[in-house]
Design a protein around this motif. Structure first.
Motif, mmCIF file in Angstrom:
data_model
loop_
_atom_site.group_PDB
_atom_site.id
_atom_site.type_symbol
_atom_site.label_atom_id
_atom_site.label_comp_id
_atom_site.label_asym_id
_atom_site.label_seq_id
_atom_site.Cartn_x
_atom_site.Cartn_y
_atom_site.Cartn_z
ATOM 1 N N VAL A 92 58.242 42.222 43.250
ATOM 2 C CA VAL A 92 59.466 41.507 43.615
ATOM 3 C C VAL A 92 59.131 40.303 44.499
ATOM 4 C CG1 VAL A 92 61.641 41.699 44.905
ATOM 5 C CG2 VAL A 92 60.939 43.528 43.345
ATOM 6 N N ARG A 93 58.208 40.483 45.443
ATOM 7 C CA ARG A 93 57.789 39.364 46.300
ATOM 8 C C ARG A 93 57.174 38.239 45.462
ATOM 9 N NH1 ARG A 93 53.769 40.745 50.675
ATOM 10 N NH2 ARG A 93 54.438 38.727 51.524
ATOM 11 N N ALA A 94 56.323 38.631 44.510
ATOM 12 C CA ALA A 94 55.660 37.632 43.671
ATOM 13 C C ALA A 94 56.681 36.876 42.827
ATOM 14 C CB ALA A 94 54.625 38.310 42.769
ATOM 15 N N ALA A 95 57.675 37.600 42.291
ATOM 16 C CA ALA A 95 58.695 36.945 41.459
ATOM 17 C C ALA A 95 59.522 35.970 42.295
ATOM 18 C CB ALA A 95 59.594 38.007 40.821
ATOM 19 N N ARG A 96 59.770 36.316 43.557
ATOM 20 C CA ARG A 96 60.578 35.450 44.409
ATOM 21 C C ARG A 96 59.852 34.122 44.684
ATOM 22 N NH1 ARG A 96 61.110 38.213 49.562
ATOM 23 N NH2 ARG A 96 62.448 39.647 48.370
ATOM 24 N N TYR A 97 58.541 34.199 44.879
ATOM 25 C CA TYR A 97 57.795 32.994 45.234
ATOM 26 C C TYR A 97 57.253 32.237 44.013
ATOM 27 C CZ TYR A 97 57.754 34.188 50.204
ATOM 28 O OH TYR A 97 58.121 34.444 51.493
ATOM 29 N N PHE A 98 56.876 32.989 42.973
ATOM 30 C CA PHE A 98 56.152 32.336 41.875
ATOM 31 C C PHE A 98 56.819 32.510 40.512
ATOM 32 C CE2 PHE A 98 53.043 34.108 44.962
ATOM 33 C CZ PHE A 98 52.729 32.916 45.598
ATOM 34 N N ARG B 25 43.165 51.354 43.808
ATOM 35 C CA ARG B 25 42.350 50.142 43.824
ATOM 36 C C ARG B 25 43.052 49.004 43.077
ATOM 37 N NH1 ARG B 25 38.196 54.044 43.093
ATOM 38 N NH2 ARG B 25 38.200 53.694 40.833
ATOM 39 N N ALA B 26 43.677 49.336 41.926
ATOM 40 C CA ALA B 26 44.355 48.298 41.139
ATOM 41 C C ALA B 26 45.574 47.763 41.877
ATOM 42 C CB ALA B 26 44.753 48.864 39.777
ATOM 43 N N VAL B 27 46.324 48.646 42.533
ATOM 44 C CA VAL B 27 47.503 48.214 43.282
ATOM 45 C C VAL B 27 47.089 47.344 44.467
ATOM 46 C CG1 VAL B 27 49.442 48.987 44.715
ATOM 47 C CG2 VAL B 27 48.931 50.157 42.558
ATOM 48 N N VAL B 28 46.031 47.738 45.175
ATOM 49 C CA VAL B 28 45.558 46.965 46.330
ATOM 50 C C VAL B 28 45.096 45.580 45.887
ATOM 51 C CG1 VAL B 28 43.734 46.813 48.075
ATOM 52 C CG2 VAL B 28 44.992 48.955 47.752
ATOM 53 N N ARG B 29 44.379 45.502 44.746
ATOM 54 C CA ARG B 29 43.943 44.188 44.260
ATOM 55 C C ARG B 29 45.145 43.280 44.005
ATOM 56 N NH1 ARG B 29 39.918 47.076 41.373
ATOM 57 N NH2 ARG B 29 41.294 47.212 39.540
ATOM 58 N N TYR B 30 46.186 43.841 43.364
ATOM 59 C CA TYR B 30 47.378 43.041 43.074
ATOM 60 C C TYR B 30 48.088 42.634 44.365
ATOM 61 C CZ TYR B 30 52.048 41.864 41.370
ATOM 62 O OH TYR B 30 53.236 41.232 41.116
ATOM 63 N N ALA B 31 48.275 43.601 45.274
ATOM 64 C CA ALA B 31 48.986 43.308 46.529
ATOM 65 C C ALA B 31 48.240 42.271 47.355
ATOM 66 C CB ALA B 31 49.174 44.600 47.325
ATOM 67 N N ASP B 32 46.912 42.400 47.414
ATOM 68 C CA ASP B 32 46.121 41.438 48.182
ATOM 69 C C ASP B 32 46.243 40.034 47.596
ATOM 70 O OD1 ASP B 32 45.350 43.433 49.854
ATOM 71 O OD2 ASP B 32 43.305 43.638 49.053
ATOM 72 N N GLU B 33 46.234 39.944 46.262
ATOM 73 C CA GLU B 33 46.332 38.629 45.635
ATOM 74 C C GLU B 33 47.704 38.013 45.873
ATOM 75 O OE1 GLU B 33 45.161 35.229 43.456
ATOM 76 O OE2 GLU B 33 44.115 36.796 44.590
ATOM 77 N N VAL B 34 48.759 38.836 45.803
ATOM 78 C CA VAL B 34 50.106 38.331 46.086
ATOM 79 C C VAL B 34 50.176 37.818 47.512
ATOM 80 C CG1 VAL B 34 52.543 38.963 46.364
ATOM 81 C CG2 VAL B 34 51.263 39.796 44.376
ATOM 82 N N ALA B 35 49.653 38.594 48.457
ATOM 83 C CA ALA B 35 49.681 38.184 49.870
ATOM 84 C C ALA B 35 48.886 36.897 50.081
ATOM 85 C CB ALA B 35 49.134 39.305 50.745
ATOM 86 N N ARG B 36 47.700 36.819 49.443
ATOM 87 C CA ARG B 36 46.873 35.616 49.597
ATOM 88 C C ARG B 36 47.587 34.375 49.067
ATOM 89 N NH1 ARG B 36 43.893 32.290 46.909
ATOM 90 N NH2 ARG B 36 44.333 33.295 44.909
ATOM 91 N N ILE C 16 50.789 33.870 48.747
ATOM 92 C CA ILE C 16 51.940 33.517 49.599
ATOM 93 C C ILE C 16 51.469 32.792 50.848
ATOM 94 C CG2 ILE C 16 53.784 34.476 51.052
ATOM 95 C CD1 ILE C 16 54.151 36.669 48.942
ATOM 96 N N GLU C 17 50.375 33.270 51.441
ATOM 97 C CA GLU C 17 49.852 32.631 52.645
ATOM 98 C C GLU C 17 49.380 31.205 52.368
ATOM 99 O OE1 GLU C 17 46.802 35.100 54.216
ATOM 100 O OE2 GLU C 17 48.182 36.695 54.826
#
Length: 568
Positions: free
Chosen positions: A516-522, A552-563, A565-566
């Motif tokens: 949802v965060r990724a869809a809001r920004y990108f 591991r797959a969820v963390v990779r996705y979450a980290d990329e979304v956070a990166r 956004i930053e």
């Protein structure tokens, strides 16, 4: 010379009265014999009497069409009004139609599967097919198998279908006749029908098998046991309790492997097991009255056809056991490994009883080559497997329930009342049911999920039924201790599985949050993020779920979304 052509299922014929009015259907066995319902013959104005008029048999699958007169063959009329019993007759044609058809009636399991019947409703005298689903027993009494409607709005069985061949659709018996329609049931929107299985037909009309019109192997090859009346078997508290516990398992939603003791110091024997399985046997039902079935204590009669196959392994080789299973289930066969593989993938899952396993010609080979795989995977495949041992089962053989008739032994007398023990065992039974449901919903989804402990309540209830309740009894204390220990094991399983469920729910929520965060920004069309989201979603929803890999797959996705956004 006129050529004779057949369409599909050339055994389909119509039974008419002398004026040509359709009255029902039949199965053309060969150029001289037709199998149908006795009540269809009666509706057509005929019967078993010597001077009864002929009925008319009309082809519906032959070109050119033909019609022949037919009469009831002597001694082949079975009909009792107002019951779910019999209702079958064998007709002999006065003249051969030159059809050159030969039909085999197959002995096949009736506990489940798709079938088709072709009958002659009033609105369609040329015939109409309809699909149905085998549903096992239609009740505690009678000998008719239940057919259920597949889809609302489709044609359904009605008057005019009686006598029609019931043909298996799909599976090992695809295209084979496994019985005949005998009655329909309509009550508002509720619609069902009944069939007479091949094995019951052959019990009433052995001439059909003598003429070579039967194929397959029968459901019941478990005996013989000591010839004891049912009242003697069920009059013994221990054998009654064993019977009731196994009935509850086989007639309920349970799946897995049950090991059953039939020897030991209790000398309980196997007469109770043989008697119980026979209550499900379509062939045996023909020789047992409804009064005998309904007069038995509760939970001592199985539904008709609920046991697909029962075999006595005593003195039998591995090849003989596998040969029976292949014939009974219509499997391609092969060695024991191949037969086990075929059974594990059969749909619907089988219900199988093997007695005298430890008295087979080579018990170790039977266990190693066939039973280890079947017993270990029965629950996950929905199979109900009952293994009888005159001694005890091998230590390493996986099982989900043990119905051991031997006394439960403890180390101390203890002070415990019978009521307290019953309450504890009752709590255990409820907790085992809940754990079973939780494992069915979630346990098979996870990689390396905790194993559900074998059910202990059934055996403990058996021993409670024969324990001495007046005064101190060391077995009461032992049963109580076993129940307490079993409750602790079930609680441990529950905690371990719920930890996996909780971790899965947390990962799923985290993945959705970051989506949802990724869809809001990108936006939803961001390809690089979608390529990371897809494997994470698959890891969380594709069984068996490896939670470590999914994390591991969820963390990779979450980290990329956070990166990303930053960096905006």
């Amino acid at each position: 010379m006129v050529l004779h052509h057949h369409s599909d299922a050339p055994w389909r014929v119509r039974v008419d009265d002398a004026q040509g009015t359709p009255c029902g259907a039949g199965v053309l066995l060969d150029d001289r014999h037709v199998l149908t319902c006795a009540h269809v013959v009666r509706d057509a104005g005929s019967g078993p009497e010597e001077d009864a008029p002929a009925v008319r048999i009309s082809s519906v699958a032959c070109r050119p069409e033909w019609r022949r007169d037919a009469r009831v063959a002597p001694g082949t009329w079975v009909h009792t009004n107002g019951t779910q019993r019999g209702d079958v007759a064998l007709l002999e044609l006065d003249e051969s139609p030159g059809c050159d058809v030969r039909t085999t009636l197959w002995k096949a399991p009736i506990s489940g599967g798709a079938v088709r019947a072709y009958g002659f409703p009033r609105s369609e005298p040329f015939g109409m097919g309809t699909d149905a689903r085998l549903a096992g027993s239609g009740g505690r009494q009678g000998e008719w198998g239940l057919l259920k409607r597949v889809r609302l709005g489709d044609p359904w069985i009605e008057r005019g279908y009686s006598g029609a061949g019931v043909m298996a659709v799909g599976g090992a018996f695809d295209g084979r006749v496994i019985g005949i329609v005998v009655a329909d049931f309509v009550d508002g929107d509720a619609q069902a029908a009944w069939m007479l299985p091949t094995e019951t037909v052959l019990s009433y009309l052995p001439r059909v098998e003598k003429l070579g019109f039967a194929g397959g192997d029968r459901a019941f090859r478990l005996g013989p046991a000591r010839a004891e009346p049912a009242e003697d078997v069920l009059g013994d508290p221990l054998r009654l309790a064993l019977t009731q516990e196994l009935t509850r398992l086989l007639d309920g939603g349970w799946a897995g492997t049950a090991v059953v003791g039939t020897g030991g110091t209790s000398a309980v024997g196997d007469s109770w097991l043989v008697r119980l399985v026979r209550t499900a046997d379509p062939a045996a039902r023909a020789g047992v009255s409804d009064a005998e079935l309904t007069s038995q204590p509760g939970d001592t009669v199985l539904g008709l056809g609920s046991v697909d196959a029962a075999y006595d392994a005593r003195g039998r080789s591995v090849d003989e056991v596998c040969g029976y299973l292949a014939r009974r289930f219509g499997l391609p066969g092969g060695d024991a490994t191949e037969v086990a593989w075929q059974l594990l993938r059969r749909r619907p899952p089988a219900c199988l009883v093997l007695g005298g396993v430890d008295r087979a010609r080579d018990p170790a080979a039977l266990e190693r080559e066939l039973l280890t795989e079947l017993a270990g995977r029965a629950r996950s495949r929905g199979i109900r497997l009952v293994l009888g041992f005159e001694g005890g089962p091998p230590r390493g053989l996986a099982h989900d329930v043990s119905l051991d008739p031997e006394p439960v032994r403890g180390t101390a007398l203890g002070k415990v009342t019978a009521d307290r023990v019953r309450r504890t065992v009752g709590l255990l039974a409820a907790e085992e049911e809940a754990a079973d449901a939780l494992e069915r919903d979630w346990g098979l989804r996870f990689f390396a999920a905790p194993r559900l402990p074998p059910r202990a309540a059934p055996r403990l209830r058996v021993r409670l039924a024969v324990a001495r309740t007046a005064g101190p009894d060391p077995e009461l204390a032992a049963v109580h201790d076993r129940a307490v220990a079993a409750r602790a094991a079930v609680a441990g399983f529950d905690r371990a599985l719920r930890r996996l469920i909780g971790a899965h729910e947390d990962l799923t929520a985290a993945l959705e949050l970051h989506r949802v965060r990724a869809a809001r920004y990108f936006g939803d069309e961001d390809t690089p993020l979608a390529e990371l989201h897809a494997p994470a979603a698959r890891a969380l929803h594709t069984a068996p779920i490896d939670l470590a890999a999914a994390r591991r797959a969820v963390v990779r996705y979450a980290d990329e979304v956070a990166r990303r956004i930053e960096e905006r």
